[in-house]
Design a protein around this motif. Structure first.
Motif, PDB file in Angstrom:
ATOM      1  N   ALA A  26       5.732  13.319  -8.048  1.00  0.00           N
ATOM      2  CA  ALA A  26       4.798  12.197  -8.134  1.00  0.00           C
ATOM      3  C   ALA A  26       3.816  12.488  -9.259  1.00  0.00           C
ATOM      4  O   ALA A  26       3.451  13.646  -9.489  1.00  0.00           O
ATOM      5  CB  ALA A  26       4.057  12.020  -6.810  1.00  0.00           C
ATOM      6  N   ILE A  56       8.856   9.605  -6.989  1.00  0.00           N
ATOM      7  CA  ILE A  56       9.021   9.096  -5.621  1.00  0.00           C
ATOM      8  C   ILE A  56       8.270   7.795  -5.377  1.00  0.00           C
ATOM      9  O   ILE A  56       8.626   7.043  -4.488  1.00  0.00           O
ATOM     10  CB  ILE A  56       8.634  10.142  -4.559  1.00  0.00           C
ATOM     11  N   ASP A  57       7.230   7.529  -6.147  1.00  0.00           N
ATOM     12  CA  ASP A  57       6.493   6.286  -5.968  1.00  0.00           C
ATOM     13  C   ASP A  57       7.262   5.098  -6.548  1.00  0.00           C
ATOM     14  O   ASP A  57       7.148   3.986  -6.040  1.00  0.00           O
ATOM     15  CB  ASP A  57       5.109   6.383  -6.611  1.00  0.00           C
ATOM     16  N   HIS A  59      10.633   5.103  -6.792  1.00  0.00           N
ATOM     17  CA  HIS A  59      11.957   5.068  -6.155  1.00  0.00           C
ATOM     18  C   HIS A  59      11.872   5.554  -4.705  1.00  0.00           C
ATOM     19  O   HIS A  59      12.585   6.462  -4.298  1.00  0.00           O
ATOM     20  CB  HIS A  59      12.946   5.913  -6.969  1.00  0.00           C
ATOM     21  N   LYS A  60      10.988   4.922  -3.932  1.00  0.00           N
ATOM     22  CA  LYS A  60      10.755   5.325  -2.535  1.00  0.00           C
ATOM     23  C   LYS A  60      12.005   5.298  -1.674  1.00  0.00           C
ATOM     24  O   LYS A  60      12.266   6.254  -0.946  1.00  0.00           O
ATOM     25  CB  LYS A  60       9.664   4.464  -1.902  1.00  0.00           C
ATOM     26  N   LYS A  64      12.838   8.818  -0.010  1.00  0.00           N
ATOM     27  CA  LYS A  64      12.518   8.986   1.407  1.00  0.00           C
ATOM     28  C   LYS A  64      13.682   8.662   2.337  1.00  0.00           C
ATOM     29  O   LYS A  64      13.982   9.429   3.238  1.00  0.00           O
ATOM     30  CB  LYS A  64      11.302   8.152   1.772  1.00  0.00           C
ATOM     31  N   THR A  70       9.951  14.412   1.931  1.00  0.00           N
ATOM     32  CA  THR A  70       8.672  14.166   2.597  1.00  0.00           C
ATOM     33  C   THR A  70       7.507  14.861   1.914  1.00  0.00           C
ATOM     34  O   THR A  70       6.361  14.635   2.280  1.00  0.00           O
ATOM     35  CB  THR A  70       8.729  14.618   4.066  1.00  0.00           C
TER      36      THR A  70
END
Length: 104
Positions: A26, A56-57, A59-60, A64, A70
């Motif tokens: 991130a 990750i923000d 491509h959540k 996740k 996590t």
């Protein structure tokens, strides 16, 4: 060279002969920022291994839901398209190199 994942078919990214290292990170993550230059150096030293970074923000669902990420940074090593190992948190360059070598 680190390759930024831009939303293409992820299976095509990892489904190749040999190793692929994926860095789930991130932009706001301090340990991710510390790890990035080390991964850049390793990717230059190991040009036969694609190093792919996934925000990750952006491509959540991939991070996740598909891969159960996590915490960041999370490094996932794929071999011949199959996950073989993962590690979370910051690690020095030498430790990441040894981890990669142990999974070849």
């Amino acid at each position: 060279m680190l390759i930024s994942y831009e939303g293409q078919d992820f299976k095509e990214v990892i489904d190749r002969p040999g190793l692929v290292l994926v860095d789930f990170y991130a932009t706001w993550c301090g340990p991710c920022k510390m790890l990035m230059p080390q991964l850049e150096a390793l990717s230059e030293e190991q040009p036969q291994i694609p190093f792919v970074k996934v925000d990750i923000d952006q491509h959540k669902p991939l991070a996740k839901e598909t891969y159960g990420v996590t915490s960041v940074p999370t490094l996932v090593l794929f071999k011949d398209g199959v996950e073989v190992s993962r590690q979370s948190g910051f690690a020095p360059k030498d430790a990441v190199f040894k981890w990669i070598q142990a999974n070849k």
